[in-house]
Design an enzyme around this catalytic site. Structure first.
Site, PDB file in Angstrom:
ATOM      1  N   ALA C  78       0.807  -1.390   0.031  1.00 55.24           N
ATOM      2  CA  ALA C  78       0.066   0.134  -0.111  1.00 55.24           C
ATOM      3  C   ALA C  78       0.807   1.292   0.050  1.00 55.24           C
ATOM      4  CB  ALA C  78      -0.883   0.109   1.183  1.00 55.24           C
ATOM      5  N   CYS C 332       4.194   1.445  12.294  1.00 55.95           N
ATOM      6  CA  CYS C 332       5.730   1.804  12.230  1.00 55.95           C
ATOM      7  C   CYS C 332       6.257   2.918  13.023  1.00 55.95           C
ATOM      8  CB  CYS C 332       5.614   2.553  10.733  1.00 55.95           C
ATOM      9  SG  CYS C 332       4.028   3.480  10.533  1.00 55.95           S
TER      10      CYS C 332
HETATM   11  C1  LIG Z   1      -3.983   3.013   5.629  1.00 57.08           C
HETATM   12  C2  LIG Z   1      -2.642   2.438   5.154  1.00 57.08           C
HETATM   13  N1  LIG Z   1      -2.121   2.804   4.285  1.00 57.08           N
HETATM   14  C3  LIG Z   1      -0.866   2.336   3.815  1.00 57.08           C
HETATM   15  C4  LIG Z   1      -0.317   1.430   4.474  1.00 57.08           C
HETATM   16  C5  LIG Z   1       0.984   0.948   4.207  1.00 57.08           C
HETATM   17  O1  LIG Z   1       0.954  -0.446   3.651  1.00 57.08           O
HETATM   18  P1  LIG Z   1       2.291  -1.330   3.635  1.00 57.08           P
HETATM   19  O2  LIG Z   1       3.160  -1.104   4.664  1.00 57.08           O
HETATM   20  O3  LIG Z   1       2.014  -2.762   3.329  1.00 57.08           O
HETATM   21  O4  LIG Z   1       2.910  -0.436   2.588  1.00 57.08           O
HETATM   22  C6  LIG Z   1      -0.915   0.861   5.791  1.00 57.08           C
HETATM   23  C7  LIG Z   1      -0.329  -0.073   6.716  1.00 57.08           C
HETATM   24  O5  LIG Z   1       0.826  -0.172   7.356  1.00 57.08           O
HETATM   25  C8  LIG Z   1      -2.281   1.363   6.321  1.00 57.08           C
HETATM   26  O6  LIG Z   1      -2.763   1.081   7.236  1.00 57.08           O
END
Ligand SMILES: Cc1ncc(COP(=O)(O)O)c(C=O)c1O
Ligand SMILES: Cc1ncc(COP(=O)(O)O)c(C=O)c1O
Lengths: 130, 397, 397, 130
Positions: C78, C332
């Site tokens: 994402a 994170c």
């Molecule tokens: C709303 C949202 N956007 C983006 C992300 C990023 O996803 P990823 O770490 O798989 O790139 C997350 C999860 O960490 C999320 O909860």
């Protein structure tokens, strides 16, 4: 690239590829080359009594080109001077279910055939005009 | 991994090597272990368990190239690594440093990221290698300028396998304070690669060329001196802020183990694969005329790029269909009819480039396969030559 | 997946959900199948076999959000999807369109990509939501300008679960011809999401929040009208040139199946998880005072964000260590002591933000777990309250 | 965050957390609050004959803060007016193997202790000055 069953069959067997069988009559040939388009086709035929009695091809090109040359060679057998060409590029494309981008190469097959037919007509014309 | 008998002989390891079975086993373990499902960035116990796997993988990946673990930035593959190196360094360069040196024979990841820099206003020097396929240190030295922000070059060329003299080029670059990026996707795990011996500032590679999974790669970023880098992707700040996004524990576990296994097996595999490649080349002799594209050595061991003059590439591939999997050009462009820009850049004609095939060997390749492949190739070539007009081998070359 | 008894209760599904066992099985099949090892971009038979898996996955992923398969661009997660949407749209916008609308409560992927745009000279309108946690369509409407290149907003907030009214906001944007990007990482697979009903131009999500693997995501790019996008990564031209790099067959197979399963199970799972969340909330009553952060509804079903006034966050997490895995703030940033910027943006004090916990439920969560978690939490909170100076609950709130 | 065995033990048991035991003497207290630093510590002690005979703490803060407050309370027992403080923030940090960023909070513990000791000394001084 997807190939139709007919392309597969012709490519696997390459009918009429190679040399003409020996026999009476005159040998005529037609050739067209468009290396940049990816095709080079040479057709040879034996002309006897205003009729093509045997035909063979050699070709450099993609499977559709080789298949088209094989069909052309097959259809040329039995052709009579003064009649229309037995097949053209569009018909070959339809028979082989060739994608649009292959038409340029099939036109090379048509050109080789036309060259051969013209040669045959030129040879034959004075004879039949008598 | 047993190859079922209905599968073609796979000589396309340069496009993607089969996953090492022990790596597959390790990844499946990770995927299934309930204790390893958390986000490795999470502070709780399950998160830390995942982070431990990531740390181990980082150490294994780093060890394969002689780097410190902290110098490894995990990415989604070599393409991303190359882009991060090329775009990231150029965009972070001091004001006025808008010149980049690269070669016409780069993989498309390097080529297209340099083209993007051109669109952003950078000036690119596109070096043209000789017929051997490699640019010389002298060419690079002559191209360096006071405003050069980056030199980016392949270590092993992905189409012809030739190695460029990265160590010598790095020496020139380091003298001038210009960061050198090497795309080593085709060399890491196949020949010994040591970032310190090479002297590079940045080095890109990925897992799926060395027995690991697709979709994961690494960029080595030298620590001292550390090249400035602008990230491509922003977010949670993972990978020291250089590459945000949740780390994929199972992918990294697989990448790490693949690197460890490659390091262990490299001393035996490199000469074995190189010998098989030469055996394959020898087996093609009955198809003469047949030419080799690019220099024989120095090279990555597994790539043999051959030209069969007089042969049309698509028909050759179709003649081999279902029996031998190889590439005309590189994987990503082999679906199109374009002749290889690498082969034309090293002086082959378009027709010769279209009459060429990349045969790439790897860990699973056996002598029996190589012999069978040669027989198939020779038969197909001779059949197509016989079908072609008599002078085709001279005209189409 | 049986949770071993020594594993903590996992209430951190918003950070990463455990891999669905059937998805793990499918991925392992892919990883081990000798016929699926080739590069899906390769033109030969093994390449086409891999491409078939990719095509199936694309259809499954597209189906979950009511999109055409051709509208799906696969990414590494994402974060990359959000960056491609935000940076890609803004950089591709017509000359003079250098204004972007977003909210202060976005996930860091959106936040940091907008900050990068600020560094590149774009002007960002940072909307501040009310205490409910959502920005209103009126706020967005008032922020739109003739030079607005993009509106980018979360669908479900990753910390507090609140849903923003994307459909109403999209209606405003579409009227003005402004592309709307929704980050739906926390909503896709958890509530029904249909891109046509929402009316978005771009929608980001990833596999690992919905039972699929980490390291793979998707960006939906509407086809008609199609927003212009500048890629982040250049190379082989995969994904219609929007995202180069070898596609990871096994990752996509897992993503695809996870989407299919999520779609099947959603009608039952959504109310089940929502009810469990309310049961958990009810179970926390003995720890009063305890507050809920953000609006209760509309929300993604699995996220409960609670504030325990008088409690220090790190001690609370430590008290639960090994028994309950939850997050303070988002994954994170939970390793750092920073208070959640989301909670402070919706009006909580820094101290209240630090006294908050995100409890996120998912597919594997059971009533027994929820009850046990409530007992653990209540005990830990009461113990820490007793240890604190008497007026802590009033001062630390 | 990594916690040392001592932090773990103190956090699990919170010795001397809560109320003072009943007994003779005077109650003195010291408190320091730095909410923005993440710590608020209140120490109470019973002073009898120039000596602290009991000590208890209450604290809001991270596990290191709570552990440090527990150690401080323990060490304060037996302290005599006029002698140096039994422990300081740096010593607490060393005992707990606390990371550098935690020092600010441990200084809050030290501040509460100093406040208590000053209070105790003030109460006691006139007595011992006689
Ligand atoms: C709303 C949202 N956007 C983006 C992300 C990023 O996803 P990823 O770490 O798989 O790139 C997350 C999860 O960490 C999320 O909860
Ligand atoms: C030299 C080189 N660089 C970069 C890449 C790109 O790797 P990936 O597709 O895994 O991103 C490849 C392989 O395709 C390669 O051979």
């Amino acid at each position: 690239m997807e190939y139709s069953p007919l392309v597969r069959k012709l490519f696997a067997t390459l009918p009429r590829c190679g040399e003409l069988t020996a026999g009476p009559g005159t040998t005529v040939a037609g050739e067209a080359m468009a290396l940049e388009r990816g095709a080079w086709v040479r057709l040879e035929a034996r002309l006897e009594g205003g009729r093509l009695v045997d035909c063979a091809f050699r070709a450099w090109g993609c499977p559709h080109t080789l298949g088209a040359a094989a069909i052309a060679a097959e259809r040329l057998v039995g052709w009579r001077v003064g009649t229309p060409a037995p097949v053209n590029a569009h018909a070959l494309a339809a028979l082989l279910a060739a994608p649009a981008e292959k038409l340029g190469r099939l036109l090379v097959v048509e050109d080789a055939m036309q060259a051969l037919l013209q040669g045959a007509s030129g040879l034959q014309l004075p004879v039949s005009a008598h | 991994m047993q190859r079922p008998t209905d599968q073609p002989i796979f000589l396309d390891h340069a496009a993607s090597a089969p996953l090492e079975p022990r790596v597959a086993a390790r990844m499946c373990e990770c995927l299934r272990d309930p204790a390893l499902q958390a986000n490795p960035s999470s502070a709780h116990g399950p998160g830390r368990a995942a982070a431990t796997i990531v740390a181990q993988a980082r150490a294994q990946v780093a060890a394969l190239i002689g780097a410190e673990p902290a110098a490894i930035v995990f990415t989604a593959g070599a393409t991303e690594s190359v882009n991060l190196a090329v775009l990231g360094t150029a965009r972070a360069a001091p004001v006025g440093h808008r010149h980049v040196v690269t070669a016409r024979t780069e993989h498309r990841a390097g080529l297209e990221s340099c083209r993007e820099l051109e669109r952003e206003g950078y000036e690119i020097t596109w070096l043209r290698p000789g017929s051997c396929g490699a640019v010389s240190p002298e060419q690079v030295g002559a191209a360096l300028r006071p405003d050069t922000a980056l030199v980016s070059l392949l270590h092993a060329n992905n189409e012809i396998g030739v190695l460029q003299d990265i160590a010598a080029i790095a020496a020139l670059c380091n003298e001038r304070g210009v960061p050198l990026h090497a795309d080593a996707a085709q060399s890491v795990g196949r020949i010994p690669v040591d970032v310190n011996a090479l002297g590079v500032a940045l080095l890109s590679f990925c897992a799926h060329k060395l027995g690991g999974p697709k979709g994961v790669g690494a960029l080595y970023v030298r620590r001292r001196p550390r090249p400035a880098l602008r990230p491509l992707v922003f977010g949670g700040g993972q990978e020291a802020g250089l590459r945000s996004g949740t780390l994929a524990t199972h992918q990294l576990a697989g990448f790490g183990l693949a690197c460890e296994l490659a390091a262990q097996e490299l001393p035996g595999e490199e000469p074995r694969v190189r010998a098989l490649r030469e055996r394959l080349w020898a087996g093609l002799e009955p198809a003469a005329p047949v030419w080799r594209n690019g220099a024989v050595e120095p090279s990555a061991p597994g790539i043999l790029n051959v030209c069969f003059p007089g042969i049309e590439g698509e028909s050759l591939l179709f003649a081999l269909e279902g029996r031998l999997a190889a590439a005309s050009g590189s994987a990503c462009s082999s679906a199109s009819a374009e002749p290889s820009y690498v082969l034309t850049a090293i002086g082959r004609s378009e027709l010769a480039a279209q009459a060429s095939l990349r045969l790439s060997l790897g860990r699973g390749t056996t002598a029996a396969e190589v012999d069978a492949a040669a027989v198939l190739l020779v038969a197909a070539v001779l059949r197509l030559r016989r079908a072609a007009p008599p002078t085709a081998s001279e005209r189409i070359a």
